[in-house]
Scaffold this active site. Sequence first.
Site, PDB file in Angstrom:
ATOM      1  CB  SER A 242      -0.915  -0.102   1.451  1.00 25.04           C
ATOM      2  OG  SER A 242      -1.590   1.001   1.251  1.00 25.04           O
TER       3      SER A 242
ATOM      4  CE1 TYR B 151      -4.204  -2.903   5.964  1.00 22.63           C
ATOM      5  CE2 TYR B 151      -3.120  -0.203   5.264  1.00 22.63           C
ATOM      6  CZ  TYR B 151      -3.516  -1.576   5.216  1.00 22.63           C
ATOM      7  OH  TYR B 151      -3.611  -1.199   3.613  1.00 22.63           O
TER       8      TYR B 151
ATOM      9  CE  LYS C  34      -1.326  -4.133   3.503  1.00 20.73           C
ATOM     10  NZ  LYS C  34      -1.807  -5.740   2.869  1.00 20.73           N
TER      11      LYS C  34
HETATM   12  P1  NAD Z   1     -10.891  -7.192   1.674  1.00 21.78           P
HETATM   13  O1  NAD Z   1     -11.354  -6.853   2.957  1.00 21.78           O
HETATM   14  O2  NAD Z   1     -12.253  -6.436   0.561  1.00 21.78           O
HETATM   15  O3  NAD Z   1     -10.384  -8.131   1.534  1.00 21.78           O
HETATM   16  C1  NAD Z   1      -9.997  -8.322   2.218  1.00 21.78           C
HETATM   17  C2  NAD Z   1     -10.668 -10.325   1.972  1.00 21.78           C
HETATM   18  O4  NAD Z   1      -9.000 -10.918   2.754  1.00 21.78           O
HETATM   19  C3  NAD Z   1     -11.283 -10.283   2.755  1.00 21.78           C
HETATM   20  O5  NAD Z   1     -12.374 -10.992   2.043  1.00 21.78           O
HETATM   21  C4  NAD Z   1     -11.013 -11.168   3.957  1.00 21.78           C
HETATM   22  O6  NAD Z   1     -12.564 -11.767   4.620  1.00 21.78           O
HETATM   23  C5  NAD Z   1      -9.892 -12.047   3.741  1.00 21.78           C
HETATM   24  N1  NAD Z   1      -9.106 -12.300   4.747  1.00 21.78           N
HETATM   25  C6  NAD Z   1      -8.571 -11.303   5.845  1.00 21.78           C
HETATM   26  N2  NAD Z   1      -7.496 -12.137   6.424  1.00 21.78           N
HETATM   27  C7  NAD Z   1      -8.428 -13.107   6.378  1.00 21.78           C
HETATM   28  C8  NAD Z   1      -7.283 -14.179   7.016  1.00 21.78           C
HETATM   29  N3  NAD Z   1      -6.572 -14.432   8.200  1.00 21.78           N
HETATM   30  N4  NAD Z   1      -7.655 -15.891   6.379  1.00 21.78           N
HETATM   31  C9  NAD Z   1      -8.490 -15.594   5.081  1.00 21.78           C
HETATM   32  N5  NAD Z   1      -9.010 -14.731   4.933  1.00 21.78           N
HETATM   33  C10 NAD Z   1      -8.827 -13.592   5.322  1.00 21.78           C
HETATM   34  O7  NAD Z   1     -10.113  -5.971   1.225  1.00 21.78           O
HETATM   35  P2  NAD Z   1      -9.535  -4.861  -0.051  1.00 21.78           P
HETATM   36  O8  NAD Z   1      -9.778  -3.900  -0.190  1.00 21.78           O
HETATM   37  O9  NAD Z   1      -9.915  -5.924  -0.982  1.00 21.78           O
HETATM   38  O10 NAD Z   1      -8.203  -4.775  -0.123  1.00 21.78           O
HETATM   39  C11 NAD Z   1      -7.383  -6.462  -0.385  1.00 21.78           C
HETATM   40  C12 NAD Z   1      -5.766  -6.555   0.133  1.00 21.78           C
HETATM   41  O11 NAD Z   1      -4.879  -5.084  -0.347  1.00 21.78           O
HETATM   42  C13 NAD Z   1      -4.896  -5.825   2.174  1.00 21.78           C
HETATM   43  O12 NAD Z   1      -4.447  -6.788   1.918  1.00 21.78           O
HETATM   44  C14 NAD Z   1      -5.207  -4.766   2.105  1.00 21.78           C
HETATM   45  O13 NAD Z   1      -4.637  -3.995   3.109  1.00 21.78           O
HETATM   46  C15 NAD Z   1      -4.650  -4.271   0.200  1.00 21.78           C
HETATM   47  N6  NAD Z   1      -5.185  -2.586  -0.216  1.00 21.78           N
HETATM   48  C16 NAD Z   1      -5.997  -1.835   0.251  1.00 21.78           C
HETATM   49  C17 NAD Z   1      -6.400  -0.809  -0.387  1.00 21.78           C
HETATM   50  C18 NAD Z   1      -7.510  -0.500  -0.657  1.00 21.78           C
HETATM   51  O14 NAD Z   1      -8.208   1.160  -0.599  1.00 21.78           O
HETATM   52  N7  NAD Z   1      -8.786  -0.599  -0.767  1.00 21.78           N
HETATM   53  C19 NAD Z   1      -5.003   0.404  -0.296  1.00 21.78           C
HETATM   54  C20 NAD Z   1      -4.111  -0.418   0.031  1.00 21.78           C
HETATM   55  C21 NAD Z   1      -3.394  -1.688  -0.195  1.00 21.78           C
HETATM   56  C1  UD1 Z   2      -6.604   5.479   3.659  1.00 21.66           C
HETATM   57  C2  UD1 Z   2      -5.857   4.941   5.061  1.00 21.66           C
HETATM   58  C3  UD1 Z   2      -4.320   4.238   3.982  1.00 21.66           C
HETATM   59  C4  UD1 Z   2      -4.961   3.458   3.524  1.00 21.66           C
HETATM   60  C5  UD1 Z   2      -6.080   4.449   1.578  1.00 21.66           C
HETATM   61  C6  UD1 Z   2      -6.775   3.350   0.952  1.00 21.66           C
HETATM   62  C7  UD1 Z   2      -5.883   6.630   6.929  1.00 21.66           C
HETATM   63  C8  UD1 Z   2      -5.436   6.853   7.211  1.00 21.66           C
HETATM   64  N1  UD1 Z   2      -5.453   5.806   6.053  1.00 21.66           N
HETATM   65  O1  UD1 Z   2      -5.652   6.629   3.158  1.00 21.66           O
HETATM   66  O2  UD1 Z   2      -4.111   3.618   5.091  1.00 21.66           O
HETATM   67  O3  UD1 Z   2      -3.722   3.417   2.637  1.00 21.66           O
HETATM   68  O4  UD1 Z   2      -7.640   4.558   3.281  1.00 21.66           O
HETATM   69  O5  UD1 Z   2      -7.658   2.480   1.593  1.00 21.66           O
HETATM   70  O6  UD1 Z   2      -7.553   5.887   6.989  1.00 21.66           O
HETATM   71  N2  UD1 Z   2     -12.593  12.599   3.701  1.00 21.66           N
HETATM   72  C9  UD1 Z   2     -12.898  12.945   3.948  1.00 21.66           C
HETATM   73  N3  UD1 Z   2     -13.954  12.025   4.430  1.00 21.66           N
HETATM   74  C10 UD1 Z   2     -14.091  11.326   4.836  1.00 21.66           C
HETATM   75  C11 UD1 Z   2     -13.225  10.174   4.164  1.00 21.66           C
HETATM   76  C12 UD1 Z   2     -11.604  10.724   3.765  1.00 21.66           C
HETATM   77  O7  UD1 Z   2     -12.879  14.038   4.012  1.00 21.66           O
HETATM   78  O8  UD1 Z   2     -15.185  10.240   5.292  1.00 21.66           O
HETATM   79  C13 UD1 Z   2     -10.698  12.312   3.040  1.00 21.66           C
HETATM   80  C14 UD1 Z   2      -9.371  12.484   3.446  1.00 21.66           C
HETATM   81  O9  UD1 Z   2      -8.868  12.739   4.237  1.00 21.66           O
HETATM   82  C15 UD1 Z   2      -8.846  11.926   2.536  1.00 21.66           C
HETATM   83  C16 UD1 Z   2      -8.631  11.620   1.683  1.00 21.66           C
HETATM   84  O10 UD1 Z   2     -10.650  12.000   1.966  1.00 21.66           O
HETATM   85  O11 UD1 Z   2      -8.453  13.486   2.191  1.00 21.66           O
HETATM   86  C17 UD1 Z   2      -9.231  10.895   0.934  1.00 21.66           C
HETATM   87  O12 UD1 Z   2      -9.373   9.158   2.505  1.00 21.66           O
HETATM   88  P1  UD1 Z   2      -9.534   8.089   2.574  1.00 21.66           P
HETATM   89  O13 UD1 Z   2     -10.372   7.109   1.048  1.00 21.66           O
HETATM   90  O14 UD1 Z   2      -9.784   7.345   3.507  1.00 21.66           O
HETATM   91  O15 UD1 Z   2      -7.780   7.250   2.021  1.00 21.66           O
HETATM   92  P2  UD1 Z   2      -6.492   7.939   2.288  1.00 21.66           P
HETATM   93  O16 UD1 Z   2      -6.756   9.036   3.584  1.00 21.66           O
HETATM   94  O17 UD1 Z   2      -5.550   7.726   1.303  1.00 21.66           O
END
Ligand code: NAD
Ligand code: UD1
Length: 353
Positions: free
Chosen positions: A124, A148, A152
């Site tokens: 991430s 969190y 990573k």
């Molecule tokens: P998500 O929660 O929708 O998907 C994660 C999946 O992993 C879920 O289906 C959950 O049930 C499963 N899971 C969690 N722990 C588990 C375990 N111990 N055993 C088996 N299954 C398990 O999240 P996502 O948004 O699809 O994200 C996927 C990955 O990408 C995550 O590792 C997350 O940290 C990373 N990531 C997400 C974002 C984002 O904004 N969505 C941003 C950066 C990184």
């Molecule tokens: C958040 C997480 C980051 C994660 C990323 C993607 C935090 C501090 N960071 O980042 O670790 O990798 O999501 O999952 O939670 N905002 C509002 N109102 C809201 C929600 C968000 O104003 O209700 C603003 C935030 O301040 C930011 C932008 O919208 O400026 C995006 O926020 P968000 O979607 O939560 O993503 P990140 O902050 O990038």
Amino acid sequence: MAVLVTGGAGYIGSHTCVELLEAGYEIVVLDNFNNSKPESVERIKKITGKEFQTYCIDLLDKEKVNQVFQENEIDAVIHFAGLKAVGESVFLPLHYYHNNVTGTLVLCEAMKNNNVKNLVFSSSATVYGLPEQCPITEDFRLGALNPYGRTKLMIEEILKDLYVSDNEWSIALLRYFNPIGAHKSGLIGEDPNGVPNNLMPYITQVAVGKLHELNVFGNQYSTKDGTGVRDYIHVVDLAKGHLKALDMITSSTGIEALNLGTGKGYSVLEMVSAFEKVSKIRIPYKVVAPRPGDAAVCCANSDKAFRMMGWKAEKGIEEMCEDSWRWQKMNPYGYEMNNVLDHPHLSIKVGIF
Ligand code: NAD
Ligand code: UD1
């Protein structure tokens, strides 16, 4: 030969499963459904018309994870499974370290035991902490701000050590920026538990009438309009990045960190107006205090992903908003209940402008 997708029922995992199946890969999904629903797996099958094996298994369960490798011919793993709520991780650090870090150790051990050494890991942009400047390249200083983020970072370090110990491994550390949007079908999308932490699902839930108004976290940043700027990327573009990463890791060995973003930054208020424009729904908002730990600006330089894997994001902000909105409109309660006509109290306010 198949690709094992851990966390394949989740938001990014489900979109990646669709792309993999449509590109002709065989897949095996492993998920414990702690943050997803089995229905998402059914929807993947519906979109693609393809069948695959799904294991409801916790990654912490060594024996069962090992069994998945014994029962299938796996040649690569895409590892999405993990907990991802920043705020929750501050209150439940042990749970986060155990689930994310130990889960990855169990997975890698099972891979090693079964001689599978190709891995794509979901990292991430959070590993950059508060970046000193933007756009961010992969060689920027790393430093997470919460448990969190540290999971990573630790996993990235563990995987680097693993490669040093055995150069036959091939690993891509994909550092995602801000995934939003959904598959065009409207059948799969992001389905957060409770009140969303992230901006786009919050906006779509205001639009669908589940939430009152958006809280804008601060408007005094030194950005174009004072609100936070992020690099939003369409989840389908992100999913395609995983296929490119698979091509890369199966044709060479090594370990590489790669940013996946668009390089374009949008402020919170720009996101609100982009969404209003495509949905024709006004999103009421009020400005509240900044969220602790939020960076003013976070944008990717993804040149390395283009150079090394030929990947580039293609979809623009309008399409991201349109697709997020279609998913939310068609599934106001996410995967749990999906027929909007069953919920007459929801006000899907179409055509206000
Ligand atoms: P998500 O929660 O929708 O998907 C994660 C999946 O992993 C879920 O289906 C959950 O049930 C499963 N899971 C969690 N722990 C588990 C375990 N111990 N055993 C088996 N299954 C398990 O999240 P996502 O948004 O699809 O994200 C996927 C990955 O990408 C995550 O590792 C997350 O940290 C990373 N990531 C997400 C974002 C984002 O904004 N969505 C941003 C950066 C990184
Ligand atoms: C958040 C997480 C980051 C994660 C990323 C993607 C935090 C501090 N960071 O980042 O670790 O990798 O999501 O999952 O939670 N905002 C509002 N109102 C809201 C929600 C968000 O104003 O209700 C603003 C935030 O301040 C930011 C932008 O919208 O400026 C995006 O926020 P968000 O979607 O939560 O993503 P990140 O902050 O990038």
